[in-house]
Design an enzyme around this catalytic site. Structure first.
Site, short mmCIF file in Angstrom:
data_model
loop_
_atom_site.label_atom_id
_atom_site.label_comp_id
_atom_site.label_asym_id
_atom_site.label_seq_id
_atom_site.Cartn_x
_atom_site.Cartn_y
_atom_site.Cartn_z
N CYS A 15 15.33 -1.34 -20.08
CA CYS A 15 14.97 -0.48 -19.28
C CYS A 15 13.76 0.50 -20.41
CB CYS A 15 16.18 0.67 -18.84
SG CYS A 15 17.18 1.31 -20.07
N ASN A 18 17.02 2.67 -22.96
CA ASN A 18 18.48 1.83 -23.56
C ASN A 18 19.44 2.79 -23.51
OD1 ASN A 18 19.25 -0.34 -26.19
ND2 ASN A 18 19.80 -0.66 -24.07
N CYS A 21 20.53 4.85 -20.23
CA CYS A 21 20.98 5.16 -19.08
C CYS A 21 21.33 3.84 -18.28
CB CYS A 21 20.20 5.88 -18.17
SG CYS A 21 20.07 7.52 -18.89
N ARG A 22 20.28 3.13 -17.92
CA ARG A 22 20.38 2.04 -16.85
C ARG A 22 20.61 0.67 -17.51
NH1 ARG A 22 14.51 2.57 -14.48
NH2 ARG A 22 14.31 3.17 -16.81
N SER A 23 19.86 0.22 -18.60
CA SER A 23 20.12 -1.26 -19.13
C SER A 23 21.50 -1.20 -19.97
CB SER A 23 18.95 -1.65 -20.07
OG SER A 23 18.88 -0.72 -21.23
N ASP A 67 14.79 5.66 -12.49
CA ASP A 67 15.20 6.24 -13.66
C ASP A 67 16.02 7.58 -13.56
OD1 ASP A 67 15.28 7.39 -16.11
OD2 ASP A 67 13.11 7.28 -16.60
#
Ligand code: 4NP
Length: 159
Positions: free
Chosen positions: A8, A11, A13-15, A126
């Site tokens: 993401c 690095n 939140c999402r990934s 995001d």
């Protein structure tokens, strides 16, 4: 070992959440000796940071532990990882741009939501400026997409 990298922007939140969900699936299927995953960001703002508290919270609510320290993508990743999954189109563009400067990349680069069968948009949104509801939405998208990606990986690699 089959190696998978979730990417993401920051690095945090999402990934790292995708990595934790995917690792949980791998362990439940007893394939941790065959499949390894990691995550990173295209940007360097959060190198060395632990994941966002809201990602930790939604993971824990779903019985999943996150254990990651932020890092930025680098050219060696294209020589090591068989699959690279981008959270959104900006991450995807940055990954493909960096890949051009790498000889002998082994990576197949995908968008995470190529594996979301009720996909209504191409990006994992995001959630950084969002709230707990946005993190729950991201969790649900990643949970579906990671399960479908895992099934694809098993088929493709006869596992
Ligand atoms: P991520 O979210 O890419 O899912 O980790 C973000 C984290 C940090 C920032 C943006 C997005 N930031 O601008 O610092």
């Amino acid at each position: 070992m089959i190696k998978v990298l979730f990417v993401c922007l920051g690095n945090i939140c999402r990934s790292p959440l995708a990595e934790a969900i995917f690792n949980d699936i791998v362990i439940k299927n007893n394939l941790q000796n065959k499949i390894y995953s990691d995550s990173c960001g295209t940007a360097s703002y959060h190198v060395g940071d632990t994941p966002d508290k809201r990602s930790i919270k939604i993971a824990n609510l779903n019985g999943i532990k996150i254990n990651h320290i932020g890092r930025q993508i680098n050219k060696k990743d294209f020589l090591e990882f068989n699959y690279i999954l981008a959270m959104d189109k900006y991450n995807y563009q940055d990954i493909k741009f960096l890949e051009q400067s790498v000889n002998n990349s082994i990576a197949k680069v995908f968008m995470m939501r190529e594996f979301d069968n009720d996909n209504y948009q191409e990006d994992v949104p995001d959630p950084y400026y969002g709230n707990d509801k946005d993190f729950k939405e991201v969790f649900d998208i990643l949970n579906k997409s990671c399960n479908n990606f895992f099934n694809y990986l098993r088929k493709e690699n006869n596992l």
